[in-house]
Motif scaffolding. Structure first.
Motif, PDB file in Angstrom:
ATOM      1  N   GLN A  65       1.557  -8.089 -18.556  1.00 37.70           N
ATOM      2  CA  GLN A  65       1.032  -8.790 -17.388  1.00 37.70           C
ATOM      3  C   GLN A  65       1.934  -8.491 -16.209  1.00 37.70           C
ATOM      4  N   VAL A  66       1.337  -8.050 -15.101  1.00 34.46           N
ATOM      5  CA  VAL A  66       2.074  -7.711 -13.882  1.00 34.46           C
ATOM      6  C   VAL A  66       1.654  -8.691 -12.790  1.00 34.46           C
ATOM      7  N   THR A  67       2.633  -9.366 -12.187  1.00 34.42           N
ATOM      8  CA  THR A  67       2.326 -10.339 -11.137  1.00 34.42           C
ATOM      9  C   THR A  67       3.194 -10.084  -9.907  1.00 34.42           C
ATOM     10  N   SER A  68       2.644 -10.480  -8.747  1.00 39.64           N
ATOM     11  CA  SER A  68       3.377 -10.402  -7.484  1.00 39.64           C
ATOM     12  C   SER A  68       2.709 -11.370  -6.511  1.00 39.64           C
ATOM     13  N   THR A  69       3.501 -12.027  -5.683  1.00 39.46           N
ATOM     14  CA  THR A  69       2.913 -12.945  -4.701  1.00 39.46           C
ATOM     15  C   THR A  69       2.080 -12.183  -3.691  1.00 39.46           C
ATOM     16  N   ALA A  70       2.561 -11.021  -3.266  1.00 31.93           N
ATOM     17  CA  ALA A  70       1.829 -10.161  -2.323  1.00 31.93           C
ATOM     18  C   ALA A  70       2.641  -8.896  -2.118  1.00 31.93           C
ATOM     19  N   LEU A  71       1.956  -7.809  -1.762  1.00 30.26           N
ATOM     20  CA  LEU A  71       2.628  -6.523  -1.523  1.00 30.26           C
ATOM     21  C   LEU A  71       3.144  -6.400  -0.100  1.00 30.26           C
ATOM     22  N   GLU A  72       2.670  -7.228   0.812  1.00 27.69           N
ATOM     23  CA  GLU A  72       3.159  -7.432   2.184  1.00 27.69           C
ATOM     24  C   GLU A  72       2.894  -6.276   3.132  1.00 27.69           C
ATOM     25  N   THR A  73       3.551  -5.157   2.958  1.00 24.50           N
ATOM     26  CA  THR A  73       3.449  -4.070   3.940  1.00 24.50           C
ATOM     27  C   THR A  73       2.720  -2.842   3.407  1.00 24.50           C
ATOM     28  N   ILE A  74       2.171  -2.958   2.192  1.00 22.94           N
ATOM     29  CA  ILE A  74       1.568  -1.779   1.567  1.00 22.94           C
ATOM     30  C   ILE A  74       0.256  -2.148   0.865  1.00 22.94           C
ATOM     31  N   TYR A  75      -0.548  -1.118   0.649  1.00 20.99           N
ATOM     32  CA  TYR A  75      -1.726  -1.206  -0.205  1.00 20.99           C
ATOM     33  C   TYR A  75      -1.419  -0.456  -1.495  1.00 20.99           C
ATOM     34  N   GLU A 100     -12.056   3.779 -13.448  1.00 19.85           N
ATOM     35  CA  GLU A 100     -12.382   2.873 -12.348  1.00 19.85           C
ATOM     36  C   GLU A 100     -11.182   2.673 -11.419  1.00 19.85           C
ATOM     37  N   VAL A 101     -11.497   2.287 -10.179  1.00 18.33           N
ATOM     38  CA  VAL A 101     -10.511   2.220  -9.111  1.00 18.33           C
ATOM     39  C   VAL A 101     -10.353   0.782  -8.640  1.00 18.33           C
ATOM     40  N   LEU A 102      -9.112   0.373  -8.421  1.00 14.46           N
ATOM     41  CA  LEU A 102      -8.787  -0.955  -7.902  1.00 14.46           C
ATOM     42  C   LEU A 102      -7.902  -0.766  -6.682  1.00 14.46           C
ATOM     43  N   LEU A 103      -8.280  -1.377  -5.537  1.00 14.11           N
ATOM     44  CA  LEU A 103      -7.433  -1.303  -4.355  1.00 14.11           C
ATOM     45  C   LEU A 103      -6.942  -2.702  -4.019  1.00 14.11           C
ATOM     46  N   ILE A 104      -5.624  -2.870  -3.972  1.00 14.36           N
ATOM     47  CA  ILE A 104      -5.001  -4.174  -3.732  1.00 14.36           C
ATOM     48  C   ILE A 104      -4.538  -4.244  -2.285  1.00 14.36           C
ATOM     49  N   ASN A 105      -4.987  -5.248  -1.551  1.00 12.64           N
ATOM     50  CA  ASN A 105      -4.604  -5.448  -0.156  1.00 12.64           C
ATOM     51  C   ASN A 105      -3.191  -6.014  -0.049  1.00 12.64           C
ATOM     52  N   PRO A 106      -2.528  -5.853   1.099  1.00 18.32           N
ATOM     53  CA  PRO A 106      -1.142  -6.333   1.250  1.00 18.32           C
ATOM     54  C   PRO A 106      -0.968  -7.839   1.039  1.00 18.32           C
ATOM     55  N   PHE A 121      -2.602   5.379 -12.626  1.00 16.57           N
ATOM     56  CA  PHE A 121      -2.056   6.181 -11.534  1.00 16.57           C
ATOM     57  C   PHE A 121      -2.116   5.327 -10.273  1.00 16.57           C
ATOM     58  N   ILE A 122      -0.983   5.194  -9.586  1.00 18.29           N
ATOM     59  CA  ILE A 122      -0.893   4.346  -8.393  1.00 18.29           C
ATOM     60  C   ILE A 122      -0.557   5.205  -7.177  1.00 18.29           C
ATOM     61  N   VAL A 123      -1.238   4.940  -6.076  1.00 16.10           N
ATOM     62  CA  VAL A 123      -0.864   5.502  -4.788  1.00 16.10           C
ATOM     63  C   VAL A 123      -0.447   4.334  -3.894  1.00 16.10           C
ATOM     64  N   LYS A 124       0.799   4.344  -3.447  1.00 16.62           N
ATOM     65  CA  LYS A 124       1.272   3.318  -2.515  1.00 16.62           C
ATOM     66  C   LYS A 124       1.049   3.821  -1.088  1.00 16.62           C
ATOM     67  N   LEU A 125       0.299   3.045  -0.296  1.00 16.10           N
ATOM     68  CA  LEU A 125      -0.053   3.447   1.072  1.00 16.10           C
ATOM     69  C   LEU A 125       0.429   2.390   2.062  1.00 16.10           C
ATOM     70  N   PRO A 126       1.185   2.770   3.084  1.00 14.35           N
ATOM     71  CA  PRO A 126       1.642   1.783   4.069  1.00 14.35           C
ATOM     72  C   PRO A 126       0.500   1.301   4.964  1.00 14.35           C
ATOM     73  N   VAL A 127       0.631   0.078   5.451  1.00 16.50           N
ATOM     74  CA  VAL A 127      -0.376  -0.525   6.320  1.00 16.50           C
ATOM     75  C   VAL A 127      -0.668   0.359   7.532  1.00 16.50           C
ATOM     76  N   ILE A 146      -6.539  -5.030   8.177  1.00 13.90           N
ATOM     77  CA  ILE A 146      -7.575  -4.305   7.437  1.00 13.90           C
ATOM     78  C   ILE A 146      -7.566  -4.760   5.980  1.00 13.90           C
ATOM     79  N   ARG A 147      -8.719  -5.205   5.497  1.00  9.24           N
ATOM     80  CA  ARG A 147      -8.842  -5.657   4.118  1.00  9.24           C
ATOM     81  C   ARG A 147     -10.000  -4.931   3.448  1.00  9.24           C
ATOM     82  N   PHE A 148      -9.743  -4.415   2.283  1.00  9.15           N
ATOM     83  CA  PHE A 148     -10.800  -3.770   1.512  1.00  9.15           C
ATOM     84  C   PHE A 148     -11.458  -4.798   0.600  1.00  9.15           C
ATOM     85  N   VAL A 149     -12.750  -4.643   0.419  1.00  3.36           N
ATOM     86  CA  VAL A 149     -13.531  -5.560  -0.409  1.00  3.36           C
ATOM     87  C   VAL A 149     -13.392  -5.161  -1.877  1.00  3.36           C
TER      88      VAL A 149
END
Length: 322
Positions: A65-75, A100-106, A121-127, A146-149
């Motif tokens: 199980q992986v948890t985080s309050t928020a990624l803040e400055t990255i997607y 399948e693909v999952l995109l997590i907002n900051p 496979f993860i791609v970290k993208l800055p805001v 910007i928020r992805f649905v």
């Protein structure tokens, strides 16, 4: 089949899962992991930095199980290569399976549970990468960011995106020059905005509005090392202060001061990525950032790292035979 990082990029192989987790915290995003109380799972991770992107292929070798309050400055763009993942965020549960693909907002809280056989496979993208893509196309930035649905999406249905990622991984492992890296990261941002549902309104201003703003934009670009006042921008655009603010709101969703400050930060970021860049202090002062503590904090929020880290990375030898 598209190869997303080869053995040349491997950092850990069949290693302690907490050691892999610590590496992820340093390079990919802050998180906590919870593993089964018994056993010693063998985890693996491959990683490459590519311009402002981080590319990561990871498996923990056990249910985690992986948890985080928020990624803040990255997607985080996550692609399930095998196994499955349960996502529980904002009261909504989804199961993601291989391909399948999952995109997590900051600002999204992260609560993901991966199966023992899962590899991702993860791609970290800055805001700022997505913000710049919108600005280049003259789309207004949403006030809340910007928020992805969260919609189910399969990589095979993303119009060649898998091949694009494979090419980027190849370039990352073969030391592409910075200009090529910057070009690819811009393509990634624009492709994702085009392929995934988001809150971005693709509204292009009317010609008479856009032409006035273009003159102001060019003035700002030409004077980024100077103090730029609202009065100067009013003179360039030949409009009142109220009309100037409305023009910026329509075109970029920012005030004149915030837009100018953002562009100055972008220029500093670009300068610090050059091999010939002088000290962080000199570059910051050249662009009008006299309060260095505030500058460093604004830079960190914008790019996800301190300016000294950007500057230092260009002076580190390329690792892993890349």
């Amino acid at each position: 089949m598209t190869v997303l990082l080869s053995e040349r990029s491997q950092i850990f192989d069949r290693a302690d899962a907490y050691a892999v987790s610590e590496y992820v915290n340093q390079h990919v995003g802050n998180h906590c992991i919870r593993l089964p109380p018994k056993g010693r799972p063998q985890a693996s991770i491959s990683h490459r930095t590519f311009s402002s992107l981080d590319l990561c292929r990871i498996s923990y070798g056990a249910p985690v199980q992986v948890t985080s309050t928020a990624l803040e400055t990255i997607y985080h763009l996550q692609i399930l290569l095998q196994g499955h993942c349960r996502s529980a965020s904002r009261g909504k549960e989804q199961i993601f399976r291989a391909g399948e693909v999952l995109l997590i907002n900051p600002d999204d809280p992260v609560d993901l549970t991966y199966s023992a056989d899962c590899e991702k496979f993860i791609v970290k993208l800055p805001v700022r990468l997505f913000e710049n893509a919108c600005l280049e196309q003259h789309w207004a930035l949403p006030h809340q960011g910007i928020r992805f649905v969260a919609e189910r999406q399969h990589l095979d249905d993303m119009n060649g995106f898998a091949q694009l990622l494979g090419l980027i991984c190849h370039e990352a492992e073969n030391a592409a020059d910075l200009e090529v890296q910057t070009l690819y990261e811009r393509i990634v941002a624009k492709k994702l905005l085009a392929l995934l549902a988001s809150n971005v309104l693709r509204v292009i201003p009317r010609q008479e509005e856009g032409s006035g703003f273009e003159a102001v934009r060019q003035f700002i670009e030409a004077h980024l090392t100077e103090d730029i006042s609202v009065e100067q921008l009013m003179a360039v655009s030949r409009v009142s202060e109220r009309s100037l603010y409305l023009m910026f709101e329509r075109n970029v969703g920012l005030s004149p001061r915030d837009y100018t400050r953002q562009r100055k930060l972008e220029r500093v970021h670009a300068e610090l990525q050059k091999q010939a860049a002088r000290s962080v202090t000199e570059v910051a002062l050249d662009h009008g950032f006299v309060h260095l503590g505030r500058f460093s904090e604004a830079y960190r929020k914008r790019f996800g790292e301190l300016p000294s880290q950007t500057w230092r990375r260009q002076r580190e030898p390329v690792a892993l035979g890349g």
